[in-house]
Design a protein around this motif. Structure first.
Motif, PDB file in Angstrom:
ATOM      1  N   SER A  91     -55.139   7.306   6.608  1.00 51.60           N
ATOM      2  CA  SER A  91     -55.834   8.589   6.498  1.00 51.60           C
ATOM      3  C   SER A  91     -56.741   8.597   5.270  1.00 51.60           C
ATOM      4  O   SER A  91     -57.810   9.218   5.280  1.00 51.60           O
ATOM      5  CB  SER A  91     -54.820   9.730   6.426  1.00 51.60           C
ATOM      6  OG  SER A  91     -54.035   9.656   5.252  1.00 51.60           O
ATOM      7  N   SER A  92     -56.337   7.918   4.201  1.00 52.85           N
ATOM      8  CA  SER A  92     -57.150   7.850   2.983  1.00 52.85           C
ATOM      9  C   SER A  92     -58.484   7.177   3.257  1.00 52.85           C
ATOM     10  O   SER A  92     -59.558   7.704   2.904  1.00 52.85           O
ATOM     11  CB  SER A  92     -56.408   7.065   1.897  1.00 52.85           C
ATOM     12  OG  SER A  92     -55.130   7.581   1.660  1.00 52.85           O
ATOM     13  N   ALA A 134     -69.077   0.105   0.710  1.00 55.94           N
ATOM     14  CA  ALA A 134     -68.960  -1.351   0.708  1.00 55.94           C
ATOM     15  C   ALA A 134     -67.727  -1.796  -0.063  1.00 55.94           C
ATOM     16  O   ALA A 134     -67.030  -2.737   0.340  1.00 55.94           O
ATOM     17  CB  ALA A 134     -70.216  -1.973   0.103  1.00 55.94           C
ATOM     18  N   ALA A 135     -67.444  -1.106  -1.173  1.00 49.71           N
ATOM     19  CA  ALA A 135     -66.239  -1.432  -1.947  1.00 49.71           C
ATOM     20  C   ALA A 135     -64.983  -1.148  -1.138  1.00 49.71           C
ATOM     21  O   ALA A 135     -64.023  -1.930  -1.140  1.00 49.71           O
ATOM     22  CB  ALA A 135     -66.220  -0.633  -3.254  1.00 49.71           C
ATOM     23  N   VAL A 251     -57.423  11.422   0.100  1.00 49.52           N
ATOM     24  CA  VAL A 251     -56.796  10.268  -0.551  1.00 49.52           C
ATOM     25  C   VAL A 251     -55.483  10.670  -1.209  1.00 49.52           C
ATOM     26  O   VAL A 251     -54.454   9.986  -1.065  1.00 49.52           O
ATOM     27  CB  VAL A 251     -57.746   9.650  -1.599  1.00 49.52           C
ATOM     28  CG1 VAL A 251     -57.014   8.616  -2.443  1.00 49.52           C
ATOM     29  CG2 VAL A 251     -58.936   8.999  -0.903  1.00 49.52           C
ATOM     30  N   LEU A 252     -55.486  11.775  -1.943  1.00 51.35           N
ATOM     31  CA  LEU A 252     -54.270  12.218  -2.637  1.00 51.35           C
ATOM     32  C   LEU A 252     -53.139  12.494  -1.649  1.00 51.35           C
ATOM     33  O   LEU A 252     -51.983  12.130  -1.897  1.00 51.35           O
ATOM     34  CB  LEU A 252     -54.572  13.474  -3.465  1.00 51.35           C
ATOM     35  CG  LEU A 252     -55.464  13.267  -4.696  1.00 51.35           C
ATOM     36  CD1 LEU A 252     -55.798  14.609  -5.333  1.00 51.35           C
ATOM     37  CD2 LEU A 252     -54.777  12.355  -5.704  1.00 51.35           C
ATOM     38  N   LEU A 253     -53.464  13.131  -0.526  1.00 50.22           N
ATOM     39  CA  LEU A 253     -52.435  13.428   0.466  1.00 50.22           C
ATOM     40  C   LEU A 253     -51.925  12.156   1.139  1.00 50.22           C
ATOM     41  O   LEU A 253     -50.721  11.999   1.356  1.00 50.22           O
ATOM     42  CB  LEU A 253     -52.986  14.390   1.519  1.00 50.22           C
ATOM     43  CG  LEU A 253     -53.271  15.818   1.045  1.00 50.22           C
ATOM     44  CD1 LEU A 253     -53.919  16.632   2.156  1.00 50.22           C
ATOM     45  CD2 LEU A 253     -51.985  16.506   0.584  1.00 50.22           C
ATOM     46  N   ILE A 266     -60.201   1.598  -2.848  1.00 52.86           N
ATOM     47  CA  ILE A 266     -60.199   3.055  -2.998  1.00 52.86           C
ATOM     48  C   ILE A 266     -60.469   3.435  -4.453  1.00 52.86           C
ATOM     49  O   ILE A 266     -61.238   4.365  -4.735  1.00 52.86           O
ATOM     50  CB  ILE A 266     -58.864   3.643  -2.517  1.00 52.86           C
ATOM     51  CG1 ILE A 266     -58.755   3.519  -0.993  1.00 52.86           C
ATOM     52  CG2 ILE A 266     -58.728   5.102  -2.934  1.00 52.86           C
ATOM     53  CD1 ILE A 266     -57.434   3.999  -0.427  1.00 52.86           C
ATOM     54  N   ALA A 267     -59.864   2.719  -5.384  1.00 53.01           N
ATOM     55  CA  ALA A 267     -60.041   3.034  -6.800  1.00 53.01           C
ATOM     56  C   ALA A 267     -61.504   2.931  -7.213  1.00 53.01           C
ATOM     57  O   ALA A 267     -61.994   3.756  -8.009  1.00 53.01           O
ATOM     58  CB  ALA A 267     -59.189   2.099  -7.652  1.00 53.01           C
TER      59      ALA A 267
END
Length: 301
Positions: A91-92, A134-135, A251-253, A266-267
């Motif tokens: 989901s993130s 892209a990251a 992302v947090l969830l 993600i970071a």
């Protein structure tokens, strides 16, 4: 911004970061078709009576051809593609990939002759956003299967172009009326495929059923009503700033509640995507000959 405006802004920033979590939970037990059908049926059941009481159904139905185009671009196709994608993607990651919508919208608006120029600042924003995506995909390739990623890419195209249909072809149709009719049409389209599978939904866990109900009530019906209230309170451009916050909430969830990994992609990708959204959707100078654009469509994530 007034207190009411801030309250609506915070509510929408949070609410439209939640659907990715709920879809992920639901598709673990029921098919994507049932997820879309349940969401739309609940949303339509709540919003259609409101539309009828306010007399918005007539103006919507008079423009039924373009309303069907909006329906396909905003709900019928994207929501099935999202549910399909989240069978494989976290989901993130899905929430962050959908954050590409402002970049696609800026490009689509330019192609359609929108009034805003692509200024250097907006171009930098789009480059940052592309770098962030892209990251996301390049640093975590094992978590990004090709077909689900392509499905989310099609979702961003639909979400980005649907507002053009509303602003150019349906300027006289109230936003909630357009959304409620779109929900009803999508419900009818998926009914023949979803009804034979409803037994799976009935047998699903309480967690999955709660996710489907919350998706329909909170993230669809309530969210659409609140979003158009936010537009009336602060204006369409300021209302769209919620798109800067939604990916972070997703992302947090996903990480906090589903235990999804907080990867290097993600970071690095999250701040780049958020910064890109802010810059790419900034107001640029308008061309003198451009037509006025109407109320934007809500993107019910």
């Amino acid at each position: 911004m007034s207190r009411r405006g801030w309250a609506l802004f915070v509510a929408m920033s949070l609410i439209w970061g939640v659907p990715y979590l709920l879809i992920k939970v639901a598709v673990d037990e029921v098919s994507p078709v049932v997820v879309v059908f349940a969401r739309c049926a609940i949303g339509a059941a709540l919003l259609l009576p409101w539309t009828l009481r306010r007399g918005g159904l007539g103006p919507a139905l008079r423009q039924w051809r373009w309303l069907l185009v909006f329906t396909v671009l905003e709900m019928t196709a994207p929501w099935l593609l999202l549910a399909y994608a989240e069978q494989s993607l976290s989901s993130s990651l899905t929430g962050l990939l959908v954050a590409a919508v402002p970049f696609v919208a800026a490009f689509a608006g330019r192609l359609a002759g929108e009034e805003e120029r692509l200024t250097p600042v907006r171009m930098v924003g789009m480059v940052l956003g592309v770098a962030g995506i892209a990251a996301l995909l390049g640093l975590d390739p094992e978590g990004a299967a090709l077909l689900p990623v392509l499905a989310v890419a099609l979702v961003t195209v639909g979400y980005a172009t649907a507002p053009l249909v509303i602003s150019r072809k349906l300027p006289e149709v109230p936003g909630v009326a357009a959304a409620s009719v779109a929900l009803a049409v999508t419900t009818v389209v998926y009914a023949p495929f979803a009804l034979p599978q409803l037994g799976d939904a009935v047998d699903a866990s309480g967690e999955a059923l709660l996710s489907l109900t919350t998706l329909g009530v909170l993230c669809t019906a309530v969210a659409l009503a609140l979003f158009f209230a936010l537009i009336r309170e602060v204006g369409p451009q300021r209302a769209l700033v919620i798109t800067f916050v939604n990916p972070a909430v997703a992302v947090l969830l996903g990480v906090g509640l589903l235990g999804e990994p907080f990867t290097l992609g993600i970071a690095l990708g999250l701040p780049l995507v958020l910064a890109g959204c802010v810059l790419a959707t900034g107001r640029g100078p308008a061309t003198p000959s451009a037509p006025e654009v109407g109320e934007p469509a809500a993107t019910a994530r």
